[in-house]
Design an enzyme around this catalytic site. Structure first.
Site, PDB file in Angstrom:
ATOM      1  N   TYR A 171       0.832  -1.206   0.000  1.00 41.08           N
ATOM      2  CA  TYR A 171       0.000   0.000   0.000  1.00 41.08           C
ATOM      3  C   TYR A 171       0.868   1.258   0.000  1.00 41.08           C
ATOM      4  O   TYR A 171       0.642   2.189  -0.790  1.00 41.08           O
ATOM      5  CB  TYR A 171      -0.919   0.006   1.218  1.00 41.08           C
ATOM      6  CG  TYR A 171      -1.725   1.276   1.361  1.00 41.08           C
ATOM      7  CD1 TYR A 171      -2.776   1.554   0.485  1.00 41.08           C
ATOM      8  CD2 TYR A 171      -1.438   2.211   2.355  1.00 41.08           C
ATOM      9  CE1 TYR A 171      -3.510   2.730   0.596  1.00 41.08           C
ATOM     10  CE2 TYR A 171      -2.174   3.376   2.479  1.00 41.08           C
ATOM     11  CZ  TYR A 171      -3.210   3.629   1.600  1.00 41.08           C
ATOM     12  OH  TYR A 171      -3.926   4.799   1.713  1.00 41.08           O
ATOM     13  N   LYS A 175       1.288   4.306  -2.949  1.00 42.40           N
ATOM     14  CA  LYS A 175       1.051   5.727  -2.688  1.00 42.40           C
ATOM     15  C   LYS A 175       2.281   6.573  -3.001  1.00 42.40           C
ATOM     16  O   LYS A 175       2.165   7.716  -3.460  1.00 42.40           O
ATOM     17  CB  LYS A 175       0.601   5.921  -1.239  1.00 42.40           C
ATOM     18  CG  LYS A 175      -0.807   5.386  -0.978  1.00 42.40           C
ATOM     19  CD  LYS A 175      -1.810   6.057  -1.896  1.00 42.40           C
ATOM     20  CE  LYS A 175      -3.197   5.501  -1.789  1.00 42.40           C
ATOM     21  NZ  LYS A 175      -4.153   6.171  -2.699  1.00 42.40           N
ATOM     22  N   THR A 208     -14.003   5.563   6.109  1.00 45.35           N
ATOM     23  CA  THR A 208     -14.668   4.849   5.026  1.00 45.35           C
ATOM     24  C   THR A 208     -14.344   3.362   5.132  1.00 45.35           C
ATOM     25  O   THR A 208     -13.592   2.921   6.016  1.00 45.35           O
ATOM     26  CB  THR A 208     -14.189   5.343   3.647  1.00 45.35           C
ATOM     27  OG1 THR A 208     -12.816   4.949   3.463  1.00 45.35           O
ATOM     28  CG2 THR A 208     -14.301   6.858   3.546  1.00 45.35           C
TER      29      THR A 208
END
Length: 298
Positions: A171, A175, A208
């Protein structure tokens, strides 16, 4: 025997520490405080809500799966057939800490969805974006990154995490790749004299479903503190819209990395021109594109 145990345990410990570090970076960097996607039902619901709130709005949903190069190309083809201008492209979709897996084209999911999918989408739309901008009203590419890029590392020979998989490292890598791409693209556009800018933005920690794949203890902690420390989706979206719409980012000054409404310095690898160029060229090769300068390839 101790040496063998240590050689097995140390990599595992490092991976979990990296996960904790990612969350700490996001927490400590947290200040005080449109549609295209894969889920058609959610997309149509979003269109309906926007249309109900803003009667004059013209909104439509277009299906796009960033885990599929074919889907990206089909989306771009359908869009170009409408012969519409494109003034703002927000590369927002992403996955986080998902179990090891591959996209339909064989890419590791984080690098495939968060980075390569957006790379191809932007590449195929570059000419439309350039043609839509004008001096005094640049088109904009906004890449939604994360403070997690600060602990990311780019291994050009193993972008797909084939040697050792860690969802945390994958991850962060994706990014950082987004940020390198955003910076290199902006410089290329400036050199070419195009009325188009590219920037990256960190929306902060937003409450979220992106965090649903957290390691169980971290997931429990997330549930406990999210309402206190995390931003709402509306607050997170406002930081992205600022980068897309604010006059402060107009023109050639619109590049860089933005968080909480202002430009921020970031880690040294982000400014490495050789790393930026090498990642760009590697991405072009992985995606089977024809040149390293961007443009029509559809």
């Amino acid at each position: 025997m101790f040496s063998a145990v240590r050689s097995c345990l140390l990599p595992i410990i490092r991976l979990y520490l990296l996960g904790v570090k990612v969350l700490l970076v996001q927490l400590l960097s947290r200040p005080f405080r449109l549609p295209g996607g894969r889920d058609e039902q959610e997309g149509l619901l979003a269109v309906r809500r926007i249309s109900e709130e803003y009667k004059e709005a013209k909104v439509e949903f277009a299906k796009l799966d960033l885990a599929s190069l074919q889907s990206i190309r089909q989306f771009v083809q359908r869009f170009k057939e409408q012969d519409l201008p494109l003034n703002i492209l927000i590369n927002n979709a992403g996955v986080m800490l998902v179990p090891e897996g591959r996209t339909e084209d064989g890419f590791e999911q984080h690098i495939g969805v968060n980075y390569l999918g957006h790379f191809l989408l932007t590449w195929l739309l570059l000419d439309t974006l350039k043609d839509s901008g004008k001096w005094g009203c640049f088109s904009r590419v906004v890449n939604v990154s994360s403070s997690a890029h600060r602990v990311g590392e780019i291994g050009l020979n193993d972008l797909n995490s084939c040697r050792c998989y860690s969802s945390h490292a994958a991850y962060c890598r994706s990014k950082l790749a987004q940020l390198l791409f955003s910076s290199h693209l902006h410089q290329e556009l400036r050199r070419g004299g195009f009325p188009l800018s590219s920037c990256a933005v960190d929306p902060g920690m937003v409450d979220t479903a992106l965090y649903r794949h957290l390691w169980t203890p971290l997931s429990l902690a997330h549930a406990a503190v999210a309402r206190l420390l995390f931003r709402t989706p509306a607050e997170g979206a406002s930081t992205v819209l600022l980068a897309a719409l604010s006059p402060v980012l107009e023109g050639e000054v619109g590049g860089g990395y933005w968080a909480s409404g202002h430009r921020e310095m970031t880690t040294p690898p982000t400014f490495d021109p050789l790393l930026q160029l090498s990642l760009w060229e590697t991405s072009v090769q992985l995606l089977g594109l024809q040149s390293s300068t961007g443009g029509r390839d559809d």
